[in-house]
Design a protein around this motif. Structure first.
Motif, short mmCIF file in Angstrom:
data_model
loop_
_atom_site.label_atom_id
_atom_site.label_comp_id
_atom_site.label_asym_id
_atom_site.label_seq_id
_atom_site.Cartn_x
_atom_site.Cartn_y
_atom_site.Cartn_z
N LEU A 116 0.75 8.09 6.14
CA LEU A 116 0.55 7.18 7.26
C LEU A 116 -0.59 7.63 8.16
N ASP A 117 -1.24 6.66 8.80
CA ASP A 117 -2.24 6.99 9.81
C ASP A 117 -1.52 7.49 11.05
N ALA A 118 -2.30 8.00 12.02
CA ALA A 118 -1.71 8.64 13.19
C ALA A 118 -0.80 7.71 13.97
N THR A 119 -1.20 6.44 14.11
CA THR A 119 -0.40 5.50 14.89
C THR A 119 0.94 5.23 14.23
N ASN A 120 0.92 4.91 12.94
CA ASN A 120 2.17 4.63 12.23
C ASN A 120 3.01 5.89 12.05
N ALA A 121 2.36 7.04 11.89
CA ALA A 121 3.12 8.30 11.77
C ALA A 121 3.90 8.56 13.05
N SER A 157 0.85 -1.19 0.00
CA SER A 157 0.00 0.00 0.00
C SER A 157 0.88 1.24 0.00
N HIS A 184 3.08 18.29 9.98
CA HIS A 184 2.58 17.90 11.30
C HIS A 184 3.47 18.50 12.40
N THR A 243 5.92 10.92 6.80
CA THR A 243 4.71 10.33 7.40
C THR A 243 3.45 10.77 6.68
N GLY A 292 1.10 3.62 2.23
CA GLY A 292 1.73 3.80 3.53
C GLY A 292 2.85 2.82 3.77
#
Length: 239
Positions: free
Chosen positions: A179-184, A150, A206, A176, A152
């Protein structure tokens, strides 16, 4: 304290305007990155963050550079005269540039992309690839081609490739963004936790995440906006 990883002065890049848009001029009077630095490069979209990273990564030539010292070596003449072979050697040995679009070789697996980076940089890797892949959450994907991932996952694979080279200077352009918040959060913390002998400069929108991970903020700011010219320079903020 030793020498800085990067120390430059009088860096200027000008781009002509297109289709009625103003010309763009990036001016960096002075920039110094010491070992252990964790810097977040911020600013509005289109302000020149990627352009500055390209200049620092030696893949874009400035119009002017009074001095450009990489680990104590003055390379401004090579940069201004676009001596490609020398610049490639400096980049492979001392700089790791993590691109926003990944830049993975499509015919190599994730693990093979990472191993190639270590060979080009002449760095041993041992179990480092597996350890970093685990931290990025992509250890089960080391055998897969980029096309099977994918967006990400490809971005984290690019981060893996960029970190295994053991380069003294790590540059990352929006690592990032996909990426979603957790992986970021996990990815940014892993970058922040690199050994203290490395300097890290990461561009990102961010700001809160950068600050939470201990990055000082450097902001690109438009000092002048007119129909003819957008003039951008760098300011350093305290966090």
């Amino acid at each position: 304290m030793g020498e800085p990883c990067l120390d430059l002065a009088g860096l200027v890049l000008t781009r002509a305007g297109r289709a009625g848009s103003p010309a763009f001029r990036l001016e960096i009077p002075r920039l110094t990155l010491w070992p252990g630095a964790r810097i977040g490069l911020v600013g509005e979209s289109g302000i020149g963050k990627s352009t500055l990273l390209d200049l620092l990564a030696l893949i874009r030539r400035p119009d002017q550079a009074k001095s450009f010292r990489l680990l104590g070596t003055e390379i401004a003449p090579d940069l201004l005269k676009d001596r490609a072979r020398r610049l490639t050697r400096y980049r492979r040995r001392h700089i790791s540039y993590i691109l926003q679009d990944g830049g993975l070789l499509p015919y190599l697996s994730v693990g093979a992309n990472a191993r190639l980076a270590t060979r080009l940089a002449r760095a041993g890797h041992g179990a480092q690839i597996e350890t970093l892949a685990e931290g990025l959450g992509i250890a089960p994907l080391l055998h897969k081609l980029p096309s099977a991932l994918s967006g990400g996952q490809r971005q984290r694979a690019a981060v893996l490739r960029g970190l295994v080279s053991q380069a003294e200077l790590i540059l990352a352009d929006e690592p990032t963004a996909a990426l979603d918040a957790t992986n970021a959060g996990a990815t940014m913390r892993l970058i922040a936790d690199l050994p203290e002998d490395r300097a890290v400069l990461v561009s990102s929108h961010h700001e809160a995440l950068l600050s939470a991970c201990g990055f000082a903020l450097w902001r690109l700011v438009a000092r002048e906006r007119s129909a003819a010219l957008t003039r951008v320079s760098l300011e350093i903020e305290a966090i």
